[in-house]
Design a protein around this motif. Structure first.
Motif, PDB file in Angstrom:
ATOM      1  N   LYS A 190     -10.553   8.396   4.945  1.00 22.15           N
ATOM      2  CA  LYS A 190      -9.042   8.020   5.587  1.00 22.15           C
ATOM      3  C   LYS A 190      -7.616   8.371   5.323  1.00 22.15           C
ATOM      4  O   LYS A 190      -7.698   8.362   3.947  1.00 22.15           O
ATOM      5  CB  LYS A 190      -9.170   6.370   6.343  1.00 22.15           C
ATOM      6  N   GLU A 191      -6.726   8.690   5.999  1.00 17.08           N
ATOM      7  CA  GLU A 191      -5.571   8.563   4.997  1.00 17.08           C
ATOM      8  C   GLU A 191      -4.252   8.275   4.495  1.00 17.08           C
ATOM      9  O   GLU A 191      -4.954   6.753   4.616  1.00 17.08           O
ATOM     10  CB  GLU A 191      -5.194   9.868   6.326  1.00 17.08           C
ATOM     11  N   ARG A 192      -3.496   7.767   3.631  1.00 22.29           N
ATOM     12  CA  ARG A 192      -2.960   6.982   3.569  1.00 22.29           C
ATOM     13  C   ARG A 192      -1.904   5.923   4.992  1.00 22.29           C
ATOM     14  O   ARG A 192      -1.639   6.693   5.409  1.00 22.29           O
ATOM     15  CB  ARG A 192      -2.553   7.272   2.000  1.00 22.29           C
ATOM     16  N   GLU A 193      -1.974   4.569   4.934  1.00 24.32           N
ATOM     17  CA  GLU A 193      -1.631   3.738   5.990  1.00 24.32           C
ATOM     18  C   GLU A 193      -0.450   2.884   5.256  1.00 24.32           C
ATOM     19  O   GLU A 193      -1.084   2.422   4.042  1.00 24.32           O
ATOM     20  CB  GLU A 193      -2.469   3.495   6.655  1.00 24.32           C
ATOM     21  N   PHE A 194       0.614   2.925   6.204  1.00 21.24           N
ATOM     22  CA  PHE A 194       1.520   2.282   5.858  1.00 21.24           C
ATOM     23  C   PHE A 194       0.765   0.522   5.865  1.00 21.24           C
ATOM     24  O   PHE A 194       0.193   0.319   7.195  1.00 21.24           O
ATOM     25  CB  PHE A 194       2.431   2.797   6.876  1.00 21.24           C
ATOM     26  N   VAL A 195       1.594   0.251   5.142  1.00 18.95           N
ATOM     27  CA  VAL A 195       1.146  -1.775   5.780  1.00 18.95           C
ATOM     28  C   VAL A 195       2.377  -2.592   5.637  1.00 18.95           C
ATOM     29  O   VAL A 195       2.293  -3.493   6.455  1.00 18.95           O
ATOM     30  CB  VAL A 195       0.313  -2.488   4.493  1.00 18.95           C
ATOM     31  N   ALA A 196       2.792  -2.620   4.631  1.00 24.15           N
ATOM     32  CA  ALA A 196       5.041  -3.734   4.667  1.00 24.15           C
ATOM     33  C   ALA A 196       5.484  -3.063   3.885  1.00 24.15           C
ATOM     34  O   ALA A 196       5.557  -1.890   3.069  1.00 24.15           O
ATOM     35  CB  ALA A 196       3.979  -4.680   4.243  1.00 24.15           C
ATOM     36  N   ALA A 197       6.599  -3.112   4.092  1.00 20.75           N
ATOM     37  CA  ALA A 197       7.861  -2.432   3.726  1.00 20.75           C
ATOM     38  C   ALA A 197       8.917  -3.406   3.229  1.00 20.75           C
ATOM     39  O   ALA A 197       8.818  -4.634   4.439  1.00 20.75           O
ATOM     40  CB  ALA A 197       8.888  -0.918   4.244  1.00 20.75           C
ATOM     41  N   ILE A 198       9.959  -3.846   2.301  1.00 22.52           N
ATOM     42  CA  ILE A 198      10.867  -4.955   2.708  1.00 22.52           C
ATOM     43  C   ILE A 198      12.504  -3.660   1.810  1.00 22.52           C
ATOM     44  O   ILE A 198      11.997  -2.684   1.061  1.00 22.52           O
ATOM     45  CB  ILE A 198      10.738  -5.610   1.509  1.00 22.52           C
ATOM     46  N   SER A 199      13.362  -4.058   2.462  1.00 24.69           N
ATOM     47  CA  SER A 199      14.563  -3.405   2.348  1.00 24.69           C
ATOM     48  C   SER A 199      15.089  -3.778   0.854  1.00 24.69           C
ATOM     49  O   SER A 199      14.907  -4.806   0.245  1.00 24.69           O
ATOM     50  CB  SER A 199      15.527  -3.859   3.451  1.00 24.69           C
ATOM     51  N   ARG A 200      16.141  -3.108   0.836  1.00 26.70           N
ATOM     52  CA  ARG A 200      16.774  -3.219  -0.911  1.00 26.70           C
ATOM     53  C   ARG A 200      17.427  -4.943  -1.370  1.00 26.70           C
ATOM     54  O   ARG A 200      17.104  -5.364  -2.041  1.00 26.70           O
ATOM     55  CB  ARG A 200      17.650  -2.571  -1.268  1.00 26.70           C
TER      56      ARG A 200
END
Length: 126
Positions: free
Chosen positions: A43-53
């Protein structure tokens, strides 16, 4: 440039928890938005979570909302607390740092991140 090292992966039964940690080596860590991605075999790489600076804004893949929590601290760690794990969460998990991206629509794209860790395996058994 920032170096990222993930830890905390492993084997867990469905319904269990794991905490992934990403240690960053950069004097300007606060200049980077941080993200977690995952890639399952075939499978392709998938976004899970992100956090701002600032840490004030967080974003999640719909299927992990309410189960996963991303956080960052002054010691330059970015953690991903994963609860109620499911077999479909099985993948290699990657930590990533973005110097320029800030909007959610860009933070969910792997190409927006200039720096990547080596990945850590998470396996959830039935």
């Amino acid at each position: 440039q920032v170096q990222l090292v993930e830890s905390g992966g492993g084997l867990v039964q469905a319904g269990g928890s794991l905490r992934l940690s990403c240690a960053a080596s950069a004097p300007t860590f606060n200049n980077y938005a941080m993200g977690w991605f995952r890639q399952a075999p075939g499978k392709e790489r998938e976004f899970v979570a992100a956090i701002s600076r600032s840490g004030g804004d967080t974003y999640y893949l719909d299927s992990v909302k309410g189960r996963f929590t991303i956080s960052r601290d002054s010691a330059k760690n970015t953690d991903l607390q994963m609860n109620s794990l499911k077999p479909e969460d099985t993948a290699v998990y990657y930590c990533a740092a973005a110097l320029y991206a800030s909007r959610f629509t860009t933070l969910l794209r792997p190409a927006s991140y200039e720096n990547w860790g080596q990945g850590t395996q998470v396996t959830v058994s039935v």
